[in-house]
Design an enzyme around this catalytic site. Structure first.
Site, PDB file in Angstrom:
ATOM      1  N   HIS A 172       0.869  -1.174  -0.001  1.00 41.58           N
ATOM      2  CA  HIS A 172      -0.015   0.039   0.071  1.00 41.58           C
ATOM      3  C   HIS A 172       0.912   1.246  -0.108  1.00 41.58           C
ATOM      4  CE1 HIS A 172      -3.099  -2.604   2.143  1.00 41.58           C
ATOM      5  NE2 HIS A 172      -2.891  -2.929   1.088  1.00 41.58           N
ATOM      6  N   HIS A 183      -9.453  -2.196  -4.599  1.00 38.96           N
ATOM      7  CA  HIS A 183      -8.177  -2.184  -3.830  1.00 38.96           C
ATOM      8  C   HIS A 183      -7.399  -3.401  -4.472  1.00 38.96           C
ATOM      9  CE1 HIS A 183      -5.835  -2.562  -0.168  1.00 38.96           C
ATOM     10  NE2 HIS A 183      -5.566  -3.789  -0.302  1.00 38.96           N
ATOM     11  N   ASP A 211      -3.313  -2.779  -4.834  1.00 35.46           N
ATOM     12  CA  ASP A 211      -2.046  -3.713  -4.635  1.00 35.46           C
ATOM     13  C   ASP A 211      -1.413  -4.086  -5.804  1.00 35.46           C
ATOM     14  OD1 ASP A 211      -3.068  -4.223  -1.892  1.00 35.46           O
ATOM     15  OD2 ASP A 211      -3.897  -6.227  -2.474  1.00 35.46           O
ATOM     16  N   HIS A 220      -0.652 -11.074  -5.035  1.00 36.34           N
ATOM     17  CA  HIS A 220       0.640 -10.449  -4.751  1.00 36.34           C
ATOM     18  C   HIS A 220       1.883 -11.502  -5.534  1.00 36.34           C
ATOM     19  CE1 HIS A 220      -0.882  -7.432  -2.333  1.00 36.34           C
ATOM     20  NE2 HIS A 220      -1.228  -8.206  -1.465  1.00 36.34           N
TER      21      HIS A 220
HETATM   22 ZN    ZN Z   1      -3.670  -4.772  -0.288  1.00 41.22          ZN
END
Ligand code: ZN
Length: 327
Positions: free
Chosen positions: A101, A259, A263, A286
């Protein structure tokens, strides 16, 4: 070849003097501090963002650890864990988690160079979004430096897949665009998609405030595994089936996919520079974002560094305040 590249930079600099769209690197005007809890550790952490010289990039330093082993560059090659968040580490086995973030805020604010000092192993989660970091950087101020901004231009399609999760980078003539889709069983999230054309103001308005989210059914499981210990309704949207447990509800109807874009912007900034291209993803996270960067940089024909930035108007999208507006 090197002489040619240097000439291109020189020409770019000269053009920059006369070209109102000249792009240079940026850093913070002053240092600024904040404190908060780590989402996974639950411990209180103090963090200071410092200005840094041209060409530094984003560098993290653990002030609770002495010596050279305390330093970790924000770079895809230093990513050591992607299960719950993006964790970077170094040869001394020192790690810093939940950097995504903060990295997204650096990308969104057009900060090329900064040193992040932190007294623990995890970036504070704040409200679960990038908005508090954007606010911190706005308070510190952003200043232009001497060196031209460098960017990574995508030259050919690079794609990774894990089951139905995919992430792909495509070439684009200019700018950086994101096209993201998600699908979750929980009815409150379900299917969402969002297309985002990157610019600093668009990042701040459309993406930076979107909070991280989790599912009530998984919270106990995570906490038993030593994760999400700092997680609460103050720093995450918690979903149970078709219900949002946070009293204040959502910040956007499609806060979840926004969101995921936040990311991805943070994870992709671990390329070391802004990107010129298009990122298209379905349920990426991720792990896949990092695999995509590893695949991109494993193929030297898939990308190039653009350092003739003064002549490249596409990078103007990374400025918060267009130079011509300031003139
Ligand atoms: Zn996040």
């Amino acid at each position: 070849m090197f002489a040619g590249s240097k000439n291109a930079v020189e020409i770019g600099r000269k053009a920059g003097a006369a070209n109102s769209m000249a792009m240079r690197q940026h850093t913070l005007k002053t240092a600024i501090n904040c404190t908060g809890v780590g989402l996974h550790s639950g411990t209180k952490i103090s963090m200071t963002l410092h200005p840094a010289e041209d060409g530094t990039g984003i560098v993290f330093r653990r002030v609770d650890i002495a010596g050279a082993g305390s330093v970790i560059p924000a770079h895809w090659s230093h990513v050591v864990d992607t299960r719950m968040c993006t964790v970077i580490g170094n040869d001394a086995k020192v790690t810093i988690g939940t950097i995504e973030h903060l990295m997204a805020a650096f990308a969104g604010m057009g900060v090329d160079n900064a040193i992040v000092e932190i007294n623990g192993g995890e970036i504070p989660v704040m409200d679960g979004s990038a908005a508090p970091f954007v606010f911190l950087m706005e308070c510190a101020g952003i200043t232009e430096q001497d060196a031209p901004r460098r960017a990574i231009k995508i030259l050919k399609k690079v794609s990774v897949r894990d089951g139905d999760k995919t992430a792909t980078l495509y070439p684009a003539s200019d700018g950086f665009a994101v096209d993201f889709g998600i699908a979750f069983a929980a009815a409150a999230v379900a299917h969402q998609s969002y297309t985002f054309s990157f610019s600093g103001p668009a990042f701040a308005a459309e993406i930076s405030r979107a909070r991280t989210f989790g599912f009530l059914e998984e919270v106990a499981q995570l906490q038993a595994a030593g994760l999400a210990r700092g997680g609460s309704l103050d720093n995450a949207v918690v979903v149970s089936g078709d219900r949002i447990l946070n009293e204040e509800g959502l910040r956007f109807d499609d806060e979840f996919v926004r969101h995921k874009i936040l990311d991805a912007v943070g994870d992709l900034y671990l390329a070391g520079h802004p990107m010129i291209g298009r990122f298209q993803a379905h349920c990426s996270g991720h792990a896949i974002n990092n695999r995509l960067l590893r695949q991109l940089f494993a193929d030297p024909t898939a990308w190039t560094i653009v350092d003739d930035v003064a002549a490249n108007e596409s990078l103007s999208s990374w400025r918060i305040v267009p130079r011509r507006a300031m003139a």
